[in-house]
Design a protein around this motif. Sequence first.
Motif, PDB file in Angstrom:
ATOM      1  N   TYR A 859       0.832  -1.202   0.000  1.00  0.00           N
ATOM      2  CA  TYR A 859       0.000   0.000   0.000  1.00  0.00           C
ATOM      3  C   TYR A 859       0.869   1.256   0.000  1.00  0.00           C
ATOM      4  O   TYR A 859       1.830   1.364   0.760  1.00  0.00           O
ATOM      5  N   GLY A 860       0.527   2.191  -0.847  1.00  0.00           N
ATOM      6  CA  GLY A 860       1.132   3.515  -0.833  1.00  0.00           C
ATOM      7  C   GLY A 860       0.029   4.546  -0.963  1.00  0.00           C
ATOM      8  O   GLY A 860      -0.898   4.370  -1.761  1.00  0.00           O
ATOM      9  N   TYR A 861       0.089   5.606  -0.175  1.00  0.00           N
ATOM     10  CA  TYR A 861      -1.024   6.553  -0.172  1.00  0.00           C
ATOM     11  C   TYR A 861      -0.532   7.975   0.071  1.00  0.00           C
ATOM     12  O   TYR A 861       0.595   8.203   0.543  1.00  0.00           O
ATOM     13  N   GLY A 862      -1.388   8.913  -0.267  1.00  0.00           N
ATOM     14  CA  GLY A 862      -1.094  10.317  -0.035  1.00  0.00           C
ATOM     15  C   GLY A 862      -2.377  11.082   0.209  1.00  0.00           C
ATOM     16  O   GLY A 862      -3.453  10.686  -0.270  1.00  0.00           O
ATOM     17  N   ILE A 863      -2.280  12.144   0.979  1.00  0.00           N
ATOM     18  CA  ILE A 863      -3.417  13.043   1.221  1.00  0.00           C
ATOM     19  C   ILE A 863      -2.888  14.465   1.040  1.00  0.00           C
ATOM     20  O   ILE A 863      -2.032  14.913   1.799  1.00  0.00           O
ATOM     21  N   ASN A 864      -3.403  15.155   0.046  1.00  0.00           N
ATOM     22  CA  ASN A 864      -2.928  16.503  -0.281  1.00  0.00           C
ATOM     23  C   ASN A 864      -4.062  17.499  -0.069  1.00  0.00           C
ATOM     24  O   ASN A 864      -5.145  17.350  -0.651  1.00  0.00           O
ATOM     25  N   THR A 865      -3.828  18.494   0.765  1.00  0.00           N
ATOM     26  CA  THR A 865      -4.873  19.451   1.099  1.00  0.00           C
ATOM     27  C   THR A 865      -4.408  20.881   0.841  1.00  0.00           C
ATOM     28  O   THR A 865      -3.208  21.178   0.887  1.00  0.00           O
ATOM     29  N   TYR A 866      -5.384  21.742   0.589  1.00  0.00           N
ATOM     30  CA  TYR A 866      -5.088  23.164   0.339  1.00  0.00           C
ATOM     31  C   TYR A 866      -6.235  23.993   0.888  1.00  0.00           C
ATOM     32  O   TYR A 866      -7.419  23.659   0.707  1.00  0.00           O
ATOM     33  N   LEU A 867      -5.895  25.072   1.565  1.00  0.00           N
ATOM     34  CA  LEU A 867      -6.886  25.990   2.116  1.00  0.00           C
ATOM     35  C   LEU A 867      -6.441  27.417   1.837  1.00  0.00           C
ATOM     36  O   LEU A 867      -5.278  27.768   2.077  1.00  0.00           O
ATOM     37  N   LYS A 868      -7.370  28.227   1.333  1.00  0.00           N
ATOM     38  CA  LYS A 868      -7.076  29.644   1.085  1.00  0.00           C
ATOM     39  C   LYS A 868      -8.158  30.481   1.750  1.00  0.00           C
ATOM     40  O   LYS A 868      -9.352  30.322   1.456  1.00  0.00           O
ATOM     41  N   VAL A 869      -7.754  31.339   2.656  1.00  0.00           N
ATOM     42  CA  VAL A 869      -8.662  32.257   3.341  1.00  0.00           C
ATOM     43  C   VAL A 869      -8.136  33.673   3.132  1.00  0.00           C
ATOM     44  O   VAL A 869      -7.089  34.046   3.681  1.00  0.00           O
ATOM     45  N   LYS A 870      -8.834  34.419   2.290  1.00  0.00           N
ATOM     46  CA  LYS A 870      -8.402  35.760   1.910  1.00  0.00           C
ATOM     47  C   LYS A 870      -6.964  35.714   1.377  1.00  0.00           C
ATOM     48  O   LYS A 870      -6.688  35.043   0.406  1.00  0.00           O
ATOM     49  N   ASN A 871      -6.048  36.373   2.057  1.00  0.00           N
ATOM     50  CA  ASN A 871      -4.677  36.407   1.546  1.00  0.00           C
ATOM     51  C   ASN A 871      -3.783  35.340   2.154  1.00  0.00           C
ATOM     52  O   ASN A 871      -2.587  35.293   1.872  1.00  0.00           O
ATOM     53  N   PHE A 872      -4.333  34.485   2.984  1.00  0.00           N
ATOM     54  CA  PHE A 872      -3.570  33.398   3.585  1.00  0.00           C
ATOM     55  C   PHE A 872      -3.829  32.100   2.831  1.00  0.00           C
ATOM     56  O   PHE A 872      -4.944  31.849   2.358  1.00  0.00           O
ATOM     57  N   ASP A 873      -2.797  31.284   2.720  1.00  0.00           N
ATOM     58  CA  ASP A 873      -2.970  29.958   2.126  1.00  0.00           C
ATOM     59  C   ASP A 873      -2.204  28.931   2.956  1.00  0.00           C
ATOM     60  O   ASP A 873      -1.157  29.235   3.531  1.00  0.00           O
ATOM     61  N   LEU A 874      -2.744  27.736   3.028  1.00  0.00           N
ATOM     62  CA  LEU A 874      -2.150  26.658   3.807  1.00  0.00           C
ATOM     63  C   LEU A 874      -2.170  25.381   2.984  1.00  0.00           C
ATOM     64  O   LEU A 874      -3.210  24.976   2.462  1.00  0.00           O
ATOM     65  N   THR A 875      -1.002  24.764   2.854  1.00  0.00           N
ATOM     66  CA  THR A 875      -0.885  23.484   2.154  1.00  0.00           C
ATOM     67  C   THR A 875      -0.382  22.434   3.142  1.00  0.00           C
ATOM     68  O   THR A 875       0.632  22.647   3.812  1.00  0.00           O
ATOM     69  N   LEU A 876      -1.091  21.311   3.223  1.00  0.00           N
ATOM     70  CA  LEU A 876      -0.675  20.184   4.061  1.00  0.00           C
ATOM     71  C   LEU A 876      -0.703  18.925   3.205  1.00  0.00           C
ATOM     72  O   LEU A 876      -1.753  18.552   2.664  1.00  0.00           O
ATOM     73  N   ASP A 877       0.441  18.295   3.065  1.00  0.00           N
ATOM     74  CA  ASP A 877       0.550  17.054   2.294  1.00  0.00           C
ATOM     75  C   ASP A 877       1.015  15.936   3.210  1.00  0.00           C
ATOM     76  O   ASP A 877       2.006  16.086   3.939  1.00  0.00           O
ATOM     77  N   PHE A 878       0.311  14.814   3.152  1.00  0.00           N
ATOM     78  CA  PHE A 878       0.649  13.650   3.961  1.00  0.00           C
ATOM     79  C   PHE A 878       0.924  12.474   3.021  1.00  0.00           C
ATOM     80  O   PHE A 878       0.388  12.399   1.914  1.00  0.00           O
ATOM     81  N   GLN A 879       1.742  11.556   3.495  1.00  0.00           N
ATOM     82  CA  GLN A 879       2.139  10.444   2.633  1.00  0.00           C
ATOM     83  C   GLN A 879       2.574   9.275   3.490  1.00  0.00           C
ATOM     84  O   GLN A 879       3.034   9.447   4.631  1.00  0.00           O
ATOM     85  N   GLY A 880       2.408   8.056   2.966  1.00  0.00           N
ATOM     86  CA  GLY A 880       2.829   6.903   3.756  1.00  0.00           C
ATOM     87  C   GLY A 880       2.828   5.617   2.956  1.00  0.00           C
ATOM     88  O   GLY A 880       2.407   5.561   1.799  1.00  0.00           O
ATOM     89  N   ARG A 881       3.301   4.567   3.619  1.00  0.00           N
ATOM     90  CA  ARG A 881       3.325   3.215   3.049  1.00  0.00           C
ATOM     91  C   ARG A 881       2.868   2.235   4.122  1.00  0.00           C
ATOM     92  O   ARG A 881       2.996   2.500   5.322  1.00  0.00           O
ATOM     93  N   ALA A 882       2.355   1.088   3.701  1.00  0.00           N
ATOM     94  CA  ALA A 882       1.904   0.073   4.650  1.00  0.00           C
ATOM     95  C   ALA A 882       2.109  -1.316   4.056  1.00  0.00           C
ATOM     96  O   ALA A 882       2.240  -1.471   2.836  1.00  0.00           O
ATOM     97  N   ASP A 883       2.116  -2.303   4.941  1.00  0.00           N
ATOM     98  CA  ASP A 883       2.341  -3.700   4.566  1.00  0.00           C
ATOM     99  C   ASP A 883       3.650  -3.840   3.792  1.00  0.00           C
ATOM    100  O   ASP A 883       3.684  -4.315   2.656  1.00  0.00           O
ATOM    101  N   VAL A 884       4.730  -3.417   4.447  1.00  0.00           N
ATOM    102  CA  VAL A 884       6.064  -3.475   3.853  1.00  0.00           C
ATOM    103  C   VAL A 884       7.053  -3.750   4.967  1.00  0.00           C
ATOM    104  O   VAL A 884       6.836  -3.361   6.116  1.00  0.00           O
TER     105      VAL A 884
END
Length: 1016
Positions: A859-884
Motif C-alpha cells: 500500500y502507498g497513499y497520499g493526502i494533499n490538502t489546500y486551504l485559502k482564506v483571503k490572503n492566507f494559504d495553507l498546504t498540508l501534504d501527507f504520505q505513507g506506506r503500509a504492509d512493507v
Amino acid sequence: MKRNFTISGFILLCLFFANTAFAQNFTVKGKITDATTGEDVVGASVVIKGTTNGTQTDANGAFSLSVSPNATLAVSYLGYITQQVVVTKGAVLTIKLVSSSGALQQVVVIGYGTQRKIDNTGSVSVVKGADIAKQASTNTLSALEGKVAGVEIINNGQPGSSPTINIRGVGSIYGNVQPLFVVDGVWYDDISFLNNADIENISILKDASSTAIYGIRAANGVVLVTTKHGVKGKPTIDYNFYYGWQAVTNQVKMANATEYATAIDELTALNNTPTDYSPPPYPTPSIYGNGTNWYDQILRNAPVSNNQISIRGGTDKYTYDYSAGYLDQNGIVKTNNYQRYTFHATNEYRPVKALKLGFTANLLSSNSKDVNGSIFHQMYAAAPVVPVFYDNGKYGDPADYSVGSGANFNPEATIDFFNQKSKTKRFTGAVYGEYNILKDLKFRASFGGDLSQAEVRNYTPIYFATGGQQSTTTSLDLNHGETRNWIWENTLTYDKTIGKNKITALAGYSSQRNSSAYADAFADSVADAKSGNLHTSFPAGTKVTYTKPTADQILTTEVSQFARINYSYDDRYLLNASIRHDGASEFYPHPYAWLPAVGAGWVVTNEDFMKGQHFFNNLKLRASYGQVGNAVVPINPTVQTVTNDPGQYTAIFGYPTQTTNAGASINTVVPPTITWEKSIGTDFGIEGSILNDKLAFEADYYNRETKNAIFSVPIPGSTGENGPNGGLLANQADIRNRGFEFSVTWKQQVSSSVFYSISPNLGINNNVVLNVISGKNPIYSGGSGIANGALATRTVEGEPIGEFYGYKVVGVFQTANQVLHSPQVGTAQPGDFIYQDTNGDGQITSTDRVNLGNPNAKYGYGINTYLKVKNFDLTLDFQGRADVSVFNANEGYRFGNENITQDFYDNRWHGYGTSNTYPSMKIGSTLNSAPNSFFVESGAYFRMRNAQIGYTIPAEYTRRWGIQSIRLFANAQNAVNIFGYKGFSPEIGGGVLNQGIDSNVYPLYATYNFGVNVTF
C-alpha cells in the motif's frame, strides 16, 4: 509681453493635450479563478485584443495591466475556454474561466502531443508545476511523493542524490526499473538537471497503452515533463527565494559509555571458555560516564538556501522564457556540501503563420564536497568510551580502549581527513521546427541531446590520527565519466473533425545514439592538486595507473517507426491504437520488436439516456491493452570474455628451456542470446465527477506482466563458473505486478474569500515472480551489512522480488539445559536465538529458512490538502506506506566491540528470564547474526510530507511599489514522522535485489525554511 504670453499659452496647451492623452490610459486590475471550484488560475494569459501587450496572472491569480478605454482583454489558459472581457475604468475584474465543458475536457500532455482528457483511454496522472514548486525538495522527483496513486518515490538523504521511482511496482531484476523521462520531447534517464520552479506540469503515463508509443524504453512507465515556455505579453519577472535548515529526525539513541562498558564486559564473559579466559576490559564501567555521543559530534543542523529568477514574455512572432537558479545545500554530516547552478531557456519564433521554430536548453553545474561512504556505520558502531580528542589535542584512539577491530575508528578523524570532491557539468535540450502543411496536417522535426561530464577527485594526505587511521604516503584518485546522447525525431500529425467524428493520426520516425565512457587514474606520492582533470592533475614524471573498464564503455543505437490513431465519435465512443517498431543494437543479431497497443473508452454521461440525470457531471469507462519493452538490460552478456590473472594462471612454454608466461582463463558461462524484456499490461478504469464537478474521482485495476525477464540460471561451481551473477543470465522468467489505484479530489469555494481542496489517493500493488523456466532455483542477494557473509534476500518463483529470507526466531535460550535438548545443541548457548525447526528434522540447517517479509510495499497513499482564506494559504501534504518490511542490518553488523542502541541495551538478554525476544551481547556471532526474523521490522510509516503557510501582501500595496505580487511563506518538510521502526527512517532504498536493507544508509531529515515569491 504679448509674445511671452503666446509662448506660455502654447506650453500650457501642449501640457493640456499631453495630460489628456495620458489620462486616456488607465490601469485595470483583476483576478482569474476557476468558475467551478473558485481556485486561483496561476499563469493565465491576459492580452489586449489586437495587440501584443499583455501579462500573466501571479501566484494568486491576480493581474494588473495598463489599457485604453473600451479595450477588450483576451484571457486564456490551457484546459479552459478563452474569454473576452471589455474593461471599464475603475472596475476591478473578477473573471471566472470555464473549464472546457468539464473535467474530462481538460487538456493533458501525452506522448508526442496533447489530448483532451475525455479522449484519453489510458491511465495518465497530471501534477501541476505550481504544486511541485511549493515543495522544499531539491529534486523534482522527491516533490512527487504522495501526489500520484501507484507511484512510489524512495528518497535518499545524500545532498545531490536522486530518488528511486517505481510506477506500478518493480518488473525487472537485472534490467532498469526506472521509468523513461521525456522533457520537452527529449529522452533522459533522470531529470536531476531540472529546477522545480522551471516546470509547467508533469504527466505520468502508467498503463501500457499510454506508454507503448515509446516502445522498448517504456516498460517501467513514462514521466513527461513540460517546462515553462514564453507567452505573449509584456515581460514578467519572477524571483523565488528560501532559506532554512535541515535537521535530523528520529535520531537513533545509542548506549552511553557506562552502558557500553557494561555490555562489552558481558560480551567478554560470554566469549570466555575454560581454556581461553579474558578479564573484563572495563572493570569499573561507571567511570566513563556518558562518554561521546558520536551522532551529536558528527551530525548538524545544516543550512540550505535556494534562489531562482526568471523572465518571460513575447509578441505574436516571438516568445521567450529564461531562468537561472542557485542551490546551496549542506548535508547533515559536517563537511558535506552540495552546490548546484541551473539555467533554463526556451525560445519560439514564428517567421510566418504556418511555421514555428524553437529551442529548449538546460544547463547544470554542480560541485560537491563528499563524505566517507562508511560514516553512518561508524557513527553507529563507534565506542562512546573513546573521546573525540585528548586533552593534548590529539584524536581519541580506539586502540587505547580495547574496542577491537570492529570499532577501530574515530569518526571525527574519518571526516577530517576524507578529501573527495565531485563535479558535474550537463547540457540538455533540443531544437525543433513545426510546419502546418495543411490546416489539419502538421510536420514536426526535433533534434535533442544530453551531454554530461562527471569527475570525482579523491586525495589522501600523509597523516596520523589514530593507530588505525593513518597514511604514510599521499595518493590521488581521479574518476572521469562522460555521456554523449542524441535523439532525432520526425512526426506527422493529422487532426480532423468531420461532423461528430474526431480523428487524430500520428506517424513518426526516431533514431538515437547513446554513448558513455568511464576512466580512472591513480597515483601515489602526489602533491595535493586543487583542480584539474585526468590530463593535468598529475605532475610530470608521476607514475600513473590508468584503468578503462570495458564494461563501462557503452555505445548503443536505436531506430524506430511508430504510428497512432485516436478516434472519437460524438465525444461518446473512443478508440486509441498504436504500433511501434523498434530496433536496438544491443540485441544484435535479433534487434527488432513490434509493440502494439489498443485502448477504448465510453463517455457514459454523453449518452441520451443520461441527459435527464443530475448526479454525474462526467462519467467515463475505459480499458486498454499494450506491449512495451525494457531495452536497458545488461550490455553484451552474450559476449564471452577472458579473465587475465597472472597471479592465479601461469602458462609454461618451451623445451628444453622453459619460460613462464602470464596465463588467462575462461571462467564464465554466457548465454547464446539475450533479448529485451517485454511488459504486457491491461488496465480497466473509471473516472468522472459529481456535484457540479466539485468531487472528481478515478479508479483503476491493472495487470502488468513482464515476459522473458532476465533471470539467473544457476551453474554448478564444479564447472569453474565464476561470473558476477553466480550463474547464466537468460530470458526465462515472468514477473507480475497487479493492483488497484484510487484517487479522489474535492474542491469547493465556500465563499468569495474561502476555498479548500482535499485530494487523497491510494495505490495497492502485489508483486510476484510467476514462473521461471529453470524451476525454483532462487537468486540470493542482500549481503550488505551481514556480518557472517550470509545473504538476506531471495528471489524465487511464486514469491515477490527480493523477499527477506532467513530463520524464524521463536525465543531466546535461557539455560544450558534448554540448549542441550534442542536442535541447536553444540552451536548455541544461553542468550542465543532459538530458531524454528521448520521441516521438523531435529536440526537447524539452511532448509529451515522461511520468507520473513516483503520489501515491496503493498500500500502507498497520499493526502494533499489546500486551504485559502483571503490572503492566507495553507498546504498540508501527507504520505505513507503500509504492509512493507525493512531489514535492520545495523544491529547485527558487528565484528568486535561495536556500540549498541539504547533499545538493545535495555532489552538484551543478560541472564535467566531477562528477555525472550532480544539476544545477549553475542548478537554479532555467526549464529545470531544470520538473517532472521529479529532483524526484520515493519517499514510502514505515516508522514507529514509538507506543510506550508503563505501570506500574499494585498495588491493595493504592492502595485504602489511597481510589483505585481509578493507572497511570504514558511515551510516544513518531513517534520512529523510516525512509525515503529527502530532506525532513522523506514524509507530505505537499494538495488532491486537489496531493497529495504538498512546498513550505512544516509537518512532523511526534516527541512524548515522561510521564503518569498515576488512577481514584477
